[in-house]
Write a protein that holds these residues in place. Structure first.
Motif, short mmCIF file in Angstrom:
data_model
loop_
_atom_site.label_atom_id
_atom_site.label_comp_id
_atom_site.label_asym_id
_atom_site.label_seq_id
_atom_site.Cartn_x
_atom_site.Cartn_y
_atom_site.Cartn_z
N SER A 2 -7.36 -26.34 14.73
CA SER A 2 -7.64 -27.71 15.08
C SER A 2 -7.04 -28.21 16.43
N THR A 22 -15.75 -27.20 10.59
CA THR A 22 -14.63 -27.14 9.61
C THR A 22 -14.83 -26.28 8.40
N PRO A 23 -13.71 -25.80 7.72
CA PRO A 23 -14.17 -24.80 6.31
C PRO A 23 -15.11 -25.82 5.42
N TRP A 24 -15.36 -25.04 4.53
CA TRP A 24 -16.17 -25.29 3.57
C TRP A 24 -15.58 -26.30 2.50
N HIS A 25 -16.30 -27.20 1.92
CA HIS A 25 -15.52 -28.20 0.97
C HIS A 25 -16.63 -28.52 -0.24
N GLN A 78 -9.35 -32.16 9.99
CA GLN A 78 -9.27 -30.65 10.21
C GLN A 78 -9.63 -30.00 11.44
N PRO A 107 -21.13 -26.16 -1.61
CA PRO A 107 -20.17 -26.42 -0.48
C PRO A 107 -20.73 -27.34 0.82
N ARG A 109 -19.72 -28.73 5.11
CA ARG A 109 -18.99 -28.59 6.10
C ARG A 109 -19.24 -29.66 7.36
N HIS A 111 -19.73 -30.14 11.47
CA HIS A 111 -19.66 -29.81 12.74
C HIS A 111 -19.64 -30.94 13.89
N GLU A 135 -24.25 -25.42 2.51
CA GLU A 135 -24.38 -23.86 2.55
C GLU A 135 -25.58 -23.58 2.13
#
Length: 153
Positions: A2, A22-25, A78, A107, A109, A111, A135
């Motif tokens: 970050s 960010t990473p995937w959630h 994040q 998933p 994320r 941007h 995703e």
């Protein structure tokens, strides 16, 4: 990784820049059900997996659009850590469009790009372009602009 920002001047240095992805959630059925309980929005397309599998055009349950929107602070934190604050205020959501449903267990994320920073007599007004990616999909879940007010110490 970050970005850490500690002042209005530091924030202004990122104006016009991409702040990252960010990473995937993964949005689960449990998270969808908890959001439904919190908002009293129990529409079957979100909360009834069997009916949604049989009757919805998506073949299963989908996340509430406002659930995906409510994940913005989680994702934002994040990407950017803003320090030396008296207060941060959610100020505005504009040009927002829900483009595609997010299926359960998919998933997502964020941007983000810092579009503009305005100095309001020492308070930073930050306009941030956001896109929630899904995703495996070309079309995002949403696009829009969020605005935060940062009251630095």
């Amino acid at each position: 990784m970050s970005i850490t920002i500690g002042s209005l001047a530091e924030l202004q240095q990122y104006e016009g820049q991409d702040l990252g992805i960010t990473p995937w959630h993964t949005i689960t059925q449990e998270q969808i059900n908890q959001f439904a309980a919190a908002t009293l929005d129990f529409q079957w397309i979100h909360t009834d997996p069997e009916r949604a599998a049989a009757e919805s055009p998506f073949g299963g349950t989908i996340a509430h659009g406002y659930l995906t929107l409510s994940l913005l602070p989680y994702f934002w934190n994040q990407l950017v850590q803003v320090e030396n604050l008296k207060m941060q205020v959610n100020y505005e959501i504009s040009e927002f469009r829900f483009n595609q449903a997010v299926l359960v267990n998919t998933p997502v994320r964020l941007h983000a790009k810092l579009l503009a920073v305005k100095d309001l007599r020492g308070i930073a007004k930050a306009n941030i372009g956001v896109t929630m990616e899904i995703e495996g999909q070309k079309k995002p879940a949403y696009t829009g602009v969020i605005t935060f007010l940062y009251h630095f110490l």
